[in-house]
Design an enzyme around this catalytic site. Structure first.
Site, PDB file in Angstrom:
ATOM      1  N   GLU A 131       0.828  -1.209   0.000  1.00 37.04           N
ATOM      2  CA  GLU A 131       0.000   0.000   0.000  1.00 37.04           C
ATOM      3  C   GLU A 131       0.870   1.270   0.000  1.00 37.04           C
ATOM      4  O   GLU A 131       0.416   2.330   0.413  1.00 37.04           O
ATOM      5  CB  GLU A 131      -0.960   0.046   1.203  1.00 37.04           C
ATOM      6  CG  GLU A 131      -1.570  -1.275   1.618  1.00 37.04           C
ATOM      7  CD  GLU A 131      -2.516  -1.857   0.582  1.00 37.04           C
ATOM      8  OE1 GLU A 131      -2.665  -1.248  -0.483  1.00 37.04           O
ATOM      9  OE2 GLU A 131      -3.082  -2.924   0.841  1.00 37.04           O
ATOM     10  N   ASP A 148      -1.367  -0.782  -9.995  1.00 38.82           N
ATOM     11  CA  ASP A 148      -1.626  -2.191  -9.710  1.00 38.82           C
ATOM     12  C   ASP A 148      -1.602  -2.950 -11.029  1.00 38.82           C
ATOM     13  O   ASP A 148      -2.272  -2.543 -11.990  1.00 38.82           O
ATOM     14  CB  ASP A 148      -3.013  -2.361  -9.085  1.00 38.82           C
ATOM     15  CG  ASP A 148      -2.975  -2.201  -7.583  1.00 38.82           C
ATOM     16  OD1 ASP A 148      -1.874  -2.199  -7.014  1.00 38.82           O
ATOM     17  OD2 ASP A 148      -4.044  -2.090  -6.971  1.00 38.82           O
TER      18      ASP A 148
END
Lengths: 259, 528
Positions: B188, B352
């Site tokens: 993250e 991502d």
């Protein structure tokens, strides 16, 4: 601010009334009821959903009346293996802080009855009136300074609280506060720095460092090797030439750039 | 000679989901869908560029849980069966759509696509990790690691537990890619004070942060976001470029929302009558995504029922247009920056990996066009990896980065929220207990005890995964995430009880080792 797309979250676009009705019509009232409950949590006043939920629950009840709970179709286990509820308490004295963002802290704590009794005893006559609180301290090096008290009430729990100031190093302690202001700490948190909310000092005279680059192919673990620095250069006469680029400020042509 | 650099960084991660005790497990589909939609199509792109002798450099992180699942024999077998099911559905769909040229064309399109992916999967003998390793060896990819189970460092309390997330990740990487990683993707982008020292201790040379993590650093980075900064421990922090991220990510302005692109939500698994789709969904009749999606985004706010049919040719042309537009913007950005810096500016664009293919079906095509255009259509921008940039510019400013993440709000509010904050008290207790157990057995333990200690480490690592808190916050598959946290902690507590009592149920331990089989070479002494 962007966020990760995260593969595993299929956004709930299929949790629609239409899908609930399809499941119901296809003989899957439990799935229909589940979707209805999720949608009703968002739209509690939707009479159509409520009616469908009632129909689905009635169908589930009817299905249950006539038969025993279904046996597993195979020798597979039901649900998650080794699943147990978590302990309510660990029988320890603890307190912890996590910075949620520059403006909020999250705290959890647990104090045992024995510890509380001993602390009240220590406070003598004031013990009965003493209050369990979370005290925040400024924790910069060896210096500590009280910043804020928060009454807790419960001997264990979790709570959000306003952070004292972005960028501040803090530490917390759960303890008893007597009416005359005497504080007996019972558990301490680790120290942490609340994230800053704005750019650091405009002093741009950074130090510079040279680190040996990683070698190229097939390496085992090699230590990070600082070759030179950190060194702070002499202040330039006119100040450093800095990029004035600010993302999003300059607008480019939106034409397709097929070159 | 280029005037600046672009580093494309793809972060590939899925939580460890493996249930050998069930013949069909819904959440295992996350892996199978991602292999089909992203990991194989990206491999196809990389290999196509190699075949056509297009020079390129891309950075990819492959998280240890994903790496472990891609190497797992059981999951590989199940994936092969999943792919076969897709091919059977394609055959059914060709028959069903025979009278409708629009949908027949799409059924054929999917049939050909899945056949091609199966051929590729068979050609690499199901060894995706081996194929990616070869691409790194060939200098096309720089593969980096990720925290061992994607544990979000700002909420991991015990220093030894943080260290274990980093060290175990490096070992997993070495086992898969036959060398030590040079860089890491912090889960993250979660940076906590002191994390850089752990990275330096592990021999890692660089990591990535969100932009404000560096901008709010002390002192302010003199070269802004377009050059890395060294932390005081000598590890380089690369900051995410805001503008290029927004062009791809933004729901409002990003490319993937274009009306020509394939719609993600409308799927055959939800459209066909249950009797027709039953063989291809959950055995209990729960409808799932099949990957057969016949409609396009069409436009903002259009109801699923009113979407227009997908047109692969139109979407492909749009991907080419968007690649050109992305490159055009990077050229202007780099021209602007290059005039004001003492070195070639670097634009870091991390995403991502699963955005490309899974969410944005045409994402791999976009990358294919973009990398070809960079190689042949201009000279302003060149691709680079962090390692190569550091080799060219080994001297950088020293900055203490600020705690931050790339989650909503930029800090920890996604992972510390009323929906998931109950986790931390229990996980922190297990971290403290793991440290005590490891310290108690610092000098070794008998074989059975060692196995129990190692398994306790695995269960703790799996409980620490940031995915569970994320899922609870986003509100989908919540029950599964809650059960996973509780089950891993329950297993940990039972191992702790048995270790403390001096009696270990070897049968249960063996069963547990077979189920939660991640990190087979784990050494519990990392927590000592």
């Amino acid at each position: 601010m962007n966020n990760s797309s995260r593969f595993h979250t299929h956004p709930a676009e299929h949790q629609t009334e239409e899908m609930a009705r399809r499941y119901f019509a296809e003989g899957l009232p439990d799935r229909a009821a589940e979707i209805c409950r999720q949608l009703l949590a968002l739209h509690p006043g939707d009479a159509g959903l409520r009616e469908l939920l009632l129909q689905a629950e009635a169908a589930i009840a009817t299905a249950r009346q006539g038969r025993l709970p279904p046996l597993p179709a195979t020798d597979e286990p039901h649900g998650m293996l080794d699943l147990e509820e978590l302990p309510e308490a660990y029988g320890i004295d603890e307190c912890e802080l996590i910075a949620r963002d520059p403006f909020h802290l999250f705290a959890y704590w647990e104090v045992t009855a024995a510890t509380l009794d001993a602390a009240r005893h220590q406070l003598g006559d004031e013990g009965a009136q003493a209050q369990l609180i979370l005290r925040l301290f400024l924790a910069s090096g060896a210096a500590t300074r009280e910043l804020r008290d928060l009454a807790l009430g419960e001997a264990r729990g979790r709570r959000y609280l306003p952070a004292p100031k972005p960028g501040t190093p803090v530490r917390g302690a759960v303890g008893l506060l007597s009416p005359s202001g005497l504080f007996i700490p019972l558990a301490h948190s680790h120290g942490l720095r609340i994230p800053p909310s704005e750019m650091a000092s405009p002093d741009l005279r950074a130090a510079w460092m040279e680190v040996a680059p990683a070698r190229t192919v097939g390496q085992e673990r090699e230590p990070v090797q600082i070759v030179r620095g950190p060194e702070r250069p002499q202040p330039p006469e006119r100040g450093p030439q800095l990029p004035r680029w600010r993302p999003g400020v300059i607008s480019y042509s939106s034409k397709s750039g097929n070159h | 000679m280029s005037r600046g650099y672009l580093a494309i960084v793809l972060h590939a991660h899925l939580p460890f989901v493996r249930h050998p005790e069930h013949r069909y497990f819904l959440e295992e589909n996350w892996l199978y869908e991602a292999i089909t939609a992203t990991y194989l199509p990206l491999l196809e792109v990389w290999q196509g560029l190699q075949r056509d002798r297009v020079p390129f450099q891309v950075t990819m992180s492959i998280s240890p849980p994903l790496c472990s699942m891609l190497q797992d024999d059981l999951l590989k077998q199940r994936y092969a069966a999943y792919l076969d099911r897709l091919l059977r559905l394609a055959a059914d769909e060709r028959r069903r759509t025979a009278g409708d040229p629009t949908f027949q064309r799409l059924a054929n399109y999917y049939g050909e696509r899945f056949s091609r992916l199966k051929t590729l999967y068979d050609r690499i003998s199901g060894d995706l990790i081996g194929a990616y390793r070869q691409l790194q060896f060939d200098g096309c990819l720089e593969l980096i690691t990720v925290g061992a189970t994607h544990g979000y460092l700002p909420v991991i309390r015990q220093p030894e537990a943080r260290r274990a997330q980093i060290e175990v990740a490096c070992e997993n990487y070495h086992r898969a890619f036959h060398r030590h990683p040079r860089g890491i993707w912090l889960p993250e982008c979660g940076f906590a004070e002191g994390a850089d020292e752990l990275l330096a201790d592990a021999g890692l040379r660089f990591f990535f942060m969100d932009a404000h993590g560096l901008l709010h650093g002390r002192p302010r980075p003199p070269l802004g976001l377009h050059a890395p900064a060294f932390t005081p421990s000598g590890v380089a922090a690369f900051a995410r470029d805001i503008e290029s991220s927004k062009q791809v990510w933004s729901a409002a302005e990003g490319y993937p929302g274009d009306g020509a692109y394939r719609d993600f939500y409308r799927d055959l698994g939800f459209d066909l009558p249950l009797a027709d789709i039953a063989p291809y969904i959950h055995p209990d009749g729960i409808r799932v995504h099949t990957g057969f999606k016949y409609f396009r985004v069409t436009g903002g706010g259009i109801d699923l029922a009113h979407k227009l049919p997908y047109d692969p040719d139109l979407a492909r042309q749009r991907a080419a247009d968007h690649a050109g537009n992305f490159l055009f913007n990077r050229e202007r950005q780099i021209e602007h920056l290059a005039g004001q810096m003492d070195r070639k500016p670097l634009v870091v664009s991390p995403y991502d990996a699963e955005l490309f293919g899974h969410w944005w079906f045409e994402g791999p095509q976009f990358l294919d066009f973009l990398l070809r255009k960079i190689a042949f259509d201009q000279t302003t921008v060149a691709l680079i990896t962090p390692s190569n940039y550091l080799a060219e510019y080994p001297t950088n400013a020293v900055v203490e980065p600020s705690p931050s993440s790339w989650g909503d709000g930029g800090y920890s509010s996604v992972w510390v929220d009323p929906s998931n904050d109950w986790i931390y008290r229990h996980v922190h207790r297990a971290e403290a207990r793991m440290h005590e157990l490891a310290a108690m057995h610092r000098n070794g333990a008998d074989p059975l005890r060692r196995r129990a200690l190692n398994q306790a480490g695995r269960e703790l690592l799996l409980a620490e995964s940031s995915d569970w808190a994320f899922i609870m916050k986003t509100g989908t598959s919540v029950r599964y995430a809650v059960d996973r946290v509780k089950a891993h902690l329950a297993r940990f507590r039972r191992l702790d009880r048995e270790l403390s009592a001096g009696w270990i149920d070897e049968g249960w331990l063996a069963d547990l080792e077979a189920r939660d089989n991640i990190f087979p070479e784990l050494d519990y002494r990392k927590w000592a």
